[in-house]
Design an enzyme around this catalytic site. Structure first.
Site: not given
Ligand SMILES: [Zn+2]
Length: 369
Positions: A76, A78, A106, A139-140, A163, A344
């Site tokens: 992904h 984003d 990520d 995706e997030e 991922d 994150h």
């Molecule tokens: Zn991810």
């Protein structure tokens, strides 16, 4: 086989390109350009318009030089906030951000490893099957981008999504289905001192419902959690509105349904018994999947990992990824661990060696070298 310095430089370059969910335009343009230069035909779908973002999913194709089944690689584009103005740098054996943003490994680690893999194929003239690459948006946001992907455009029946956390070499073959529950209790307000008999407390209804729910770890495959409960008002008024948000996950669809039904029943019975009402909204977020270790992408990923001396481990995850949608649409897909850590958070980092191993793994999966 791979060019480490080129890989690290490219990774840091794309981390520095702003790409929060629904704002992937700059990164999508850059990747489009790079894939085109590597010989791919690149299409962008209309997901951007559908979700109110400024870029769609990229779907790229390269003809094979060997008569083998096509392979799909995906990541992904984003990243979670704070993900604007990322300033990546090497610190010891790791690449880190400056501490004010996430790093965006990520999923830039996956993007960079795939691009490096394609550069190696080209410069070493390695034989390869037809290749398809899908870079998704948003995706997030609960896999929003891949949920709109037109999978009829994809011919591969063997997919690899780069991922997942954990050391490179780990292969995710199982992920849960998730449902969200949003409930609003309506009671009746009344003065708490003069006429409490006339009131129905929405807060008490919610409390009663919660005590009747099975929560947290339900069984080895199933979890449930209340994420928020909101009600405010003065103490002298019986509160007539209370909102509750919860989720449930399971590797098994039937178990998830049973868990959600139990939670809904608890909400309804509490409201009915106390004379109030409850509006309930159940949203299914994404389907589960479960592949066995002999499934084509799992077998291929494991074989390639052994070839480049990575410790292989199959695992289940508690979270969703684009693989939930791919598998559900008939494209058997595993998720490869990328070696990034503390995702994150602003402490997100990735070891240089892990990033290099990830790119080597991609090359090995494709070419067997
Ligand atoms: Zn991810």
């Amino acid at each position: 086989m791979i060019n480490r310095e080129r890989l690290y430089a490219y990774f840091m370059e794309i981390c520095a390109i702003d790409s929060e969910p629904k704002s992937e335009r700059l990164l999508a343009d850059r990747l489009k350009e790079d894939l085109t230069a590597l010989g791919f035909m690149v299409n962008e779908d209309d997901t951007g318009e559908k979700i109110g973002g400024n870029a769609g999913n990229l779907i790229a194709r390269l003809d094979g030089t060997a008569p083998d089944q096509p392979l799909l690689f995906s990541c992904h584009m984003d990243r979670v906030a704070p993900g604007v103005g990322v300033k990546p740098r090497v610190e010891g054996d790791f690449i880190v951000s400056d501490g004010t943003t996430v790093l965006g490994a990520d999923d830039a680690a996956g993007l960079a490893a795939i691009i490096e893999g394609m550069k190696v194929l080209r410069e070493k003239n390695l034989s390869h099957p037809p290749l398809e690459i899908v870079f998704t948006v948003a995706e997030e946001l609960a896999l929003l981008g891949s949920s709109h992907l037109d999978s009829s455009q994809i011919t591969s029946r063997c997919g690899f999504i780069l991922d997942a956390g954990g050391p490179v070499g780990e292969i995710v073959i199982q992920a849960p289905e998730q449902a969200k529950i949003n409930a609003v209790f309506h009671g009746r307000s009344a003065h708490a001192g003069f006429a409490p008999e006339e009131g129905i407390s929405a807060i008490q209804m919610a409390a009663l419902a919660i005590t009747r729910m099975k929560l947290l770890r339900i069984d080895p495959e199933t979890t449930a959690n209340i994420g928020s409960i909101q009600a405010t008002g003065p103490t002298n008024i019986i509160c007539d509105r209370c909102q509750l948000q919860a989720e449930a996950r399971s590797l098994d669809s039937a178990k998830l349904r049973a868990q959600v039904e139990g939670m809904v029943k608890a909400l309804e019975s509490a409201a009915a018994e106390m004379g109030g009402t409850v509006e309930i909204e159940v949203q299914s977020c994404y389907p589960s999947y479960r592949l066995d270790q002999g499934a084509e992408p799992a077998r291929r990923a494991a074989e390639a990992a052994r070839q480049v001396n990575l410790p292989v481990r199959f695992k289940a995850t508690g979270g969703g990824s684009d693989a939930n949608h791919f598998n559900n649409r008939g494209i058997p897909t595993v998720v490869l661990s990328c070696g990034y850590e503390k995702v994150h958070t602003t402490g997100e980092r990735i070891a240089l060696d892990q990033l290099a191993s990830l790119a080597e793994w991609v090359v090995a999966i494709i070419s067997g070298e």
